[in-house]
Motif scaffolding. Structure first.
Motif, PDB file in Angstrom:
ATOM      1  N   GLU A   1      -1.164 -38.908 -10.104  1.00 55.85           N
ATOM      2  CA  GLU A   1       0.057 -38.645 -10.880  1.00 55.85           C
ATOM      3  C   GLU A   1       0.755 -39.961 -11.229  1.00 55.85           C
ATOM      4  OE1 GLU A   1       4.168 -36.015 -10.439  1.00 55.85           O
ATOM      5  OE2 GLU A   1       2.427 -35.598  -9.141  1.00 55.85           O
ATOM      6  N   VAL A   2       1.237 -40.053 -12.484  1.00 54.71           N
ATOM      7  CA  VAL A   2       1.913 -41.269 -12.952  1.00 54.71           C
ATOM      8  C   VAL A   2       3.273 -40.913 -13.557  1.00 54.71           C
ATOM      9  CG1 VAL A   2      -0.194 -42.583 -13.354  1.00 54.71           C
ATOM     10  CG2 VAL A   2       0.695 -41.111 -15.164  1.00 54.71           C
ATOM     11  N   LYS A   3       4.181 -41.876 -13.527  1.00 55.89           N
ATOM     12  CA  LYS A   3       5.535 -41.669 -14.056  1.00 55.89           C
ATOM     13  C   LYS A   3       5.655 -42.299 -15.437  1.00 55.89           C
ATOM     14  CE  LYS A   3       6.801 -39.794 -10.147  1.00 55.89           C
ATOM     15  NZ  LYS A   3       7.063 -38.335 -10.064  1.00 55.89           N
TER      16      LYS A   3
ATOM     17  N   GLY B   1      -6.807 -39.098 -22.719  1.00 54.06           N
ATOM     18  CA  GLY B   1      -7.525 -39.303 -21.473  1.00 54.06           C
ATOM     19  C   GLY B   1      -6.752 -38.852 -20.256  1.00 54.06           C
ATOM     20  N   ASP B   2      -5.455 -38.642 -20.414  1.00 52.62           N
ATOM     21  CA  ASP B   2      -4.634 -38.180 -19.293  1.00 52.62           C
ATOM     22  C   ASP B   2      -4.750 -36.669 -19.118  1.00 52.62           C
ATOM     23  OD1 ASP B   2      -3.701 -40.693 -18.730  1.00 52.62           O
ATOM     24  OD2 ASP B   2      -1.837 -40.472 -19.862  1.00 52.62           O
ATOM     25  N   GLN B   3      -4.368 -36.224 -17.909  1.00 52.01           N
ATOM     26  CA  GLN B   3      -4.256 -34.796 -17.635  1.00 52.01           C
ATOM     27  C   GLN B   3      -2.782 -34.421 -17.520  1.00 52.01           C
ATOM     28  OE1 GLN B   3      -6.291 -33.390 -14.149  1.00 52.01           O
ATOM     29  NE2 GLN B   3      -8.261 -33.172 -15.187  1.00 52.01           N
ATOM     30  N   LEU B   4      -2.442 -33.272 -18.115  1.00 50.73           N
ATOM     31  CA  LEU B   4      -1.090 -32.740 -17.992  1.00 50.73           C
ATOM     32  C   LEU B   4      -1.181 -31.374 -17.327  1.00 50.73           C
ATOM     33  CD1 LEU B   4      -0.633 -34.958 -20.161  1.00 50.73           C
ATOM     34  CD2 LEU B   4       0.991 -33.388 -21.270  1.00 50.73           C
ATOM     35  N   LYS B   5      -0.243 -31.124 -16.390  1.00 51.96           N
ATOM     36  CA  LYS B   5      -0.120 -29.768 -15.842  1.00 51.96           C
ATOM     37  C   LYS B   5       1.085 -29.139 -16.522  1.00 51.96           C
ATOM     38  CE  LYS B   5      -1.020 -28.548 -11.571  1.00 51.96           C
ATOM     39  NZ  LYS B   5      -0.934 -28.321 -10.096  1.00 51.96           N
ATOM     40  N   ILE B   6       0.869 -28.001 -17.165  1.00 55.18           N
ATOM     41  CA  ILE B   6       1.915 -27.416 -18.004  1.00 55.18           C
ATOM     42  C   ILE B   6       2.028 -25.903 -17.789  1.00 55.18           C
ATOM     43  CG2 ILE B   6       1.631 -29.160 -19.821  1.00 55.18           C
ATOM     44  CD1 ILE B   6       0.011 -27.068 -21.408  1.00 55.18           C
ATOM     45  N   ASP B   7       3.184 -25.377 -18.177  1.00 59.04           N
ATOM     46  CA  ASP B   7       3.372 -23.942 -18.400  1.00 59.04           C
ATOM     47  C   ASP B   7       3.564 -23.785 -19.895  1.00 59.04           C
ATOM     48  OD1 ASP B   7       3.409 -23.611 -15.660  1.00 59.04           O
ATOM     49  OD2 ASP B   7       5.606 -23.522 -15.521  1.00 59.04           O
ATOM     50  N   PHE B   8       3.002 -22.745 -20.466  1.00 54.43           N
ATOM     51  CA  PHE B   8       3.243 -22.530 -21.900  1.00 54.43           C
ATOM     52  C   PHE B   8       3.320 -21.047 -22.230  1.00 54.43           C
ATOM     53  CE2 PHE B   8      -1.417 -22.714 -21.717  1.00 54.43           C
ATOM     54  CZ  PHE B   8      -1.811 -21.654 -22.530  1.00 54.43           C
ATOM     55  N   VAL B   9       4.112 -20.759 -23.257  1.00 54.50           N
ATOM     56  CA  VAL B   9       4.267 -19.391 -23.763  1.00 54.50           C
ATOM     57  C   VAL B   9       4.126 -19.451 -25.274  1.00 54.50           C
ATOM     58  CG1 VAL B   9       5.802 -17.403 -24.022  1.00 54.50           C
ATOM     59  CG2 VAL B   9       5.798 -18.700 -21.880  1.00 54.50           C
ATOM     60  N   GLY B  10       3.253 -18.626 -25.824  1.00 53.13           N
ATOM     61  CA  GLY B  10       3.057 -18.587 -27.264  1.00 53.13           C
ATOM     62  C   GLY B  10       3.503 -17.257 -27.844  1.00 53.13           C
ATOM     63  N   ARG B  11       4.112 -17.315 -29.026  1.00 46.53           N
ATOM     64  CA  ARG B  11       4.566 -16.088 -29.684  1.00 46.53           C
ATOM     65  C   ARG B  11       4.118 -16.073 -31.144  1.00 46.53           C
ATOM     66  NH1 ARG B  11       8.792 -17.253 -26.134  1.00 46.53           N
ATOM     67  NH2 ARG B  11       9.432 -15.499 -24.802  1.00 46.53           N
TER      68      ARG B  11
ATOM     69  N   LYS C   1       4.281 -37.086 -24.031  1.00 43.25           N
ATOM     70  CA  LYS C   1       5.239 -36.278 -23.260  1.00 43.25           C
ATOM     71  C   LYS C   1       5.085 -36.619 -21.781  1.00 43.25           C
ATOM     72  CE  LYS C   1       6.730 -34.137 -26.884  1.00 43.25           C
ATOM     73  NZ  LYS C   1       6.059 -34.992 -27.864  1.00 43.25           N
ATOM     74  N   LYS C   2       6.228 -36.545 -21.041  1.00 45.10           N
ATOM     75  CA  LYS C   2       6.216 -36.919 -19.624  1.00 45.10           C
ATOM     76  C   LYS C   2       6.694 -35.754 -18.775  1.00 45.10           C
ATOM     77  CE  LYS C   2      10.763 -39.160 -19.922  1.00 45.10           C
ATOM     78  NZ  LYS C   2      11.011 -38.773 -21.320  1.00 45.10           N
ATOM     79  N   ALA C   3       6.579 -35.922 -17.464  1.00 46.73           N
ATOM     80  CA  ALA C   3       6.985 -34.863 -16.541  1.00 46.73           C
ATOM     81  C   ALA C   3       8.435 -34.457 -16.789  1.00 46.73           C
ATOM     82  CB  ALA C   3       6.815 -35.331 -15.098  1.00 46.73           C
ATOM     83  N   GLY C   4       8.687 -33.150 -16.835  1.00 43.55           N
ATOM     84  CA  GLY C   4      10.039 -32.629 -17.043  1.00 43.55           C
ATOM     85  C   GLY C   4      10.348 -32.310 -18.486  1.00 43.55           C
ATOM     86  N   ASP C   5       9.533 -32.800 -19.444  1.00 44.78           N
ATOM     87  CA  ASP C   5       9.778 -32.518 -20.856  1.00 44.78           C
ATOM     88  C   ASP C   5       9.523 -31.049 -21.163  1.00 44.78           C
ATOM     89  OD1 ASP C   5      10.453 -35.096 -21.334  1.00 44.78           O
ATOM     90  OD2 ASP C   5       8.606 -35.658 -22.389  1.00 44.78           O
ATOM     91  N   GLU C   6      10.402 -30.492 -22.016  1.00 44.43           N
ATOM     92  CA  GLU C   6      10.210 -29.136 -22.515  1.00 44.43           C
ATOM     93  C   GLU C   6      10.208 -29.217 -24.038  1.00 44.43           C
ATOM     94  OE1 GLU C   6      12.708 -26.123 -20.843  1.00 44.43           O
ATOM     95  OE2 GLU C   6      12.700 -27.040 -18.851  1.00 44.43           O
ATOM     96  N   VAL C   7       9.162 -28.724 -24.650  1.00 41.44           N
ATOM     97  CA  VAL C   7       9.014 -28.855 -26.107  1.00 41.44           C
ATOM     98  C   VAL C   7       8.632 -27.523 -26.728  1.00 41.44           C
ATOM     99  CG1 VAL C   7       8.414 -31.299 -26.110  1.00 41.44           C
ATOM    100  CG2 VAL C   7       6.625 -29.594 -25.787  1.00 41.44           C
ATOM    101  N   SER C   8       8.960 -27.395 -28.005  1.00 40.36           N
ATOM    102  CA  SER C   8       8.598 -26.210 -28.773  1.00 40.36           C
ATOM    103  C   SER C   8       7.973 -26.687 -30.081  1.00 40.36           C
ATOM    104  CB  SER C   8       9.838 -25.355 -29.051  1.00 40.36           C
ATOM    105  OG  SER C   8       9.497 -24.232 -29.857  1.00 40.36           O
ATOM    106  N   PHE C   9       6.853 -26.081 -30.465  1.00 42.33           N
ATOM    107  CA  PHE C   9       6.180 -26.520 -31.689  1.00 42.33           C
ATOM    108  C   PHE C   9       5.314 -25.391 -32.258  1.00 42.33           C
ATOM    109  CE2 PHE C   9       3.884 -28.063 -27.934  1.00 42.33           C
ATOM    110  CZ  PHE C   9       2.676 -27.407 -28.069  1.00 42.33           C
TER     111      PHE C   9
ATOM    112  N   VAL D   1       2.128 -35.705 -15.261  1.00 38.52           N
ATOM    113  CA  VAL D   1       1.077 -36.406 -16.004  1.00 38.52           C
ATOM    114  C   VAL D   1       0.218 -37.150 -14.987  1.00 38.52           C
ATOM    115  CG1 VAL D   1       0.562 -38.167 -17.744  1.00 38.52           C
ATOM    116  CG2 VAL D   1       2.594 -36.708 -17.989  1.00 38.52           C
ATOM    117  N   SER D   2      -1.109 -37.077 -15.145  1.00 38.98           N
ATOM    118  CA  SER D   2      -2.020 -37.771 -14.237  1.00 38.98           C
ATOM    119  C   SER D   2      -3.016 -38.602 -15.030  1.00 38.98           C
ATOM    120  CB  SER D   2      -2.790 -36.776 -13.360  1.00 38.98           C
ATOM    121  OG  SER D   2      -1.917 -36.010 -12.574  1.00 38.98           O
ATOM    122  N   GLU D   3      -3.373 -39.728 -14.467  1.00 41.50           N
ATOM    123  CA  GLU D   3      -4.417 -40.536 -15.073  1.00 41.50           C
ATOM    124  C   GLU D   3      -5.600 -40.628 -14.105  1.00 41.50           C
ATOM    125  OE1 GLU D   3      -2.887 -44.443 -15.746  1.00 41.50           O
ATOM    126  OE2 GLU D   3      -3.100 -45.055 -13.647  1.00 41.50           O
ATOM    127  N   LYS D   4      -6.791 -40.797 -14.675  1.00 44.18           N
ATOM    128  CA  LYS D   4      -7.984 -40.868 -13.836  1.00 44.18           C
ATOM    129  C   LYS D   4      -8.254 -42.324 -13.487  1.00 44.18           C
ATOM    130  CE  LYS D   4     -12.557 -38.785 -13.435  1.00 44.18           C
ATOM    131  NZ  LYS D   4     -13.640 -38.031 -14.139  1.00 44.18           N
TER     132      LYS D   4
END
Length: 428
Positions: free
Chosen positions: A157-159, A165-175, A209-217, A244-247
């Motif tokens: 995990e990185v700040k 190339g990075d990994q993101l752990k996310i929650d998402f909702v699509g409508r 995008k970084k940890a804690g960001d909330e976006v809509s698109f 956000v994580s880097e390998k």
């Protein structure tokens, strides 16, 4: 037998005109009739009543028995023509026309077939092929170890903002039109930016995008999307980024050695192991290149006409497999593949080339998936006889090319693994 035959050949097309006298046809008919009668059981007749059975069969099936007798006579004559002229058939013989019934008049039959051309004599010792020998450098070893370190790396995990190339752990909702849709929501979903496992627009909006960001698109689904309901539609997604994580490459050490399948305990041992693997791979790639270069020389130096019937079938098969292929392209590909197949068949026979079980097992082992033992994959593979026969044929062809390479003049030059891989890609 009072028959006469006239054989003529134009190119690869052979015509055989056969005349069967009605006397010979009748003799053959009576002989075949007797054979049929001895093999058939006719209701109301004892097995010993051969003469009576023959009369009954003649009355009910005489026309068919005579036709069979004539066919057998023609086949015998045709086999003799093929054998005497040492013809190799490219297609089954066809009856062009037939006159006469063999009862009131002689039978005159016109037969036709297509043959493969005789392979022209070539002095292999006068052919020259530029071959390669792959060299494994220290840089190759270092690069391979780097790839292994990267492959077996750990996600940390990185700040900072995410990038390719990075990994993101996310929650998402699509409508879609304000309504949730099936498969459009997830929690703790891991996405690797740039991996292409999500729609491009979805990944694009998560870049930087970084940890804690909330976006809509908005994301527009392709017209050929697998879900008909979503195909061509535009959905709105709300996404929260957890982290956000880097390998980071795995350090060279015992853990990497084990994960790479090496028994090494020290770096020099590991480097030696990697060199051995690379040399084995390089030797295989060099053989592939050398065979390809040899086939190019053989096709250039050995030319002969191809039977139209066989070539047409090859072109048809190629165009059915790839409907976008132009006929001109298909014909060239078919010509190349058929010519090479015939050249190889010639040298396989001439040089008595075989394939051992070791050859077959080695061929199959190269295609074994990662994580599957070679023995297990081989045992599964050989259960299908047709599949095994295909591998045996491929091994025989490879062995034939390797044998021919020992008979032609070769000029070997050192080549890097990168150059060999580049040439293979260009040929693909």
């Amino acid at each position: 037998m009072s028959q006469n035959k006239q054989v003529s050949q134009k190119g690869l097309n052979v015509s055989v005109k056969v005349t069967l006298s009605k006397e010979d046809v009748n003799k053959a008919y009576q002989k075949h009739l007797a054979k049929v009668a001895s093999q058939m059981s006719v209701k109301g007749f004892r097995k010993s009543a051969q003469a009576l059975k023959m009369k009954e069969i003649e009355r009910t099936k005489g026309k068919f028995v005579r036709a069979e007798a004539i066919d057998q006579m023609l086949q015998t004559i045709l086999n003799g023509v093929i054998s005497d002229n040492k013809h190799t058939l490219a297609a089954s013989p066809e009856v062009v026309n037939t006159k006469g019934d063999g009862v009131e008049e002689d039978v005159v039959c016109q037969l036709a077939y297509e043959v493969f051309a005789e392979m022209p004599e070539v002095d292999l010792g006068k052919l020259s092929v530029n071959t390669v020998k792959a060299e494994v450098s220290e840089d190759n070893i270092a690069t391979e170890i780097g790839k292994l370190s990267e492959h077996h790396g750990e996600w940390v995990e990185v700040k900072r903002a995410g990038k390719t190339g990075d990994q993101l752990k996310i929650d998402f909702v699509g409508r879609l039109d304000g309504e949730l849709f099936e498969g459009g929501s997830a929690t703790d979903q891991v996405i690797e930016l740039g991996a292409g496992k999500f729609l491009p627009d979805f990944e694009k909006n998560l870049m930087k995008k970084k940890a804690g960001d909330e976006v809509s698109f908005k994301v527009k689904f392709p017209k050929d999307y697998q879900s008909e309901k979503l195909a061509g539609q535009t959905a709105v997604f709300e996404v929260k980024v957890h982290h956000v994580s880097e390998k980071r490459p795995l350090a060279v050490g015992k853990k990497l050695y084990d994960l790479a399948g090496s028994k090494a305990t020290k770096k020099p041992e590991f480097e030696k192991d990697i060199r051995s693997r690379l040399e084995s791979d390089a030797e295989h790639l060099a053989k592939v290149i050398n065979r390809k270069r040899l086939t190019a020389v053989l096709k250039k130096k050995i030319s002969f006409p191809l039977p139209e019937s066989t070539l047409s079938e090859e072109v048809k098969a190629l165009m059915e497999k790839n409907q976008d292929m132009k006929e001109k392209v298909a014909k060239q590909k078919a010509t190349d593949s058929l010519s090479m197949a015939l050249i190889l068949r010639h040298y396989i026979q001439m040089l008595s080339v075989k394939a051992t079980e070791a050859d077959i097992k080695n061929y199959i082992s190269i295609g074994a998936p990662n994580g599957v033992s070679v023995d297990m994959f081989y045992d599964w593979y050989v259960q299908d006889k047709a599949r095994l026969d295909q591998v045996r044929a491929a091994c025989i062809e490879q062995n034939a090319l390797d044998k021919i390479l020992t008979l032609v003049k070769t000029k070997e030059a050192a080549s890097t693994i990168a150059d060999i891989e580049k040439e293979l890609k260009e040929d693909a």
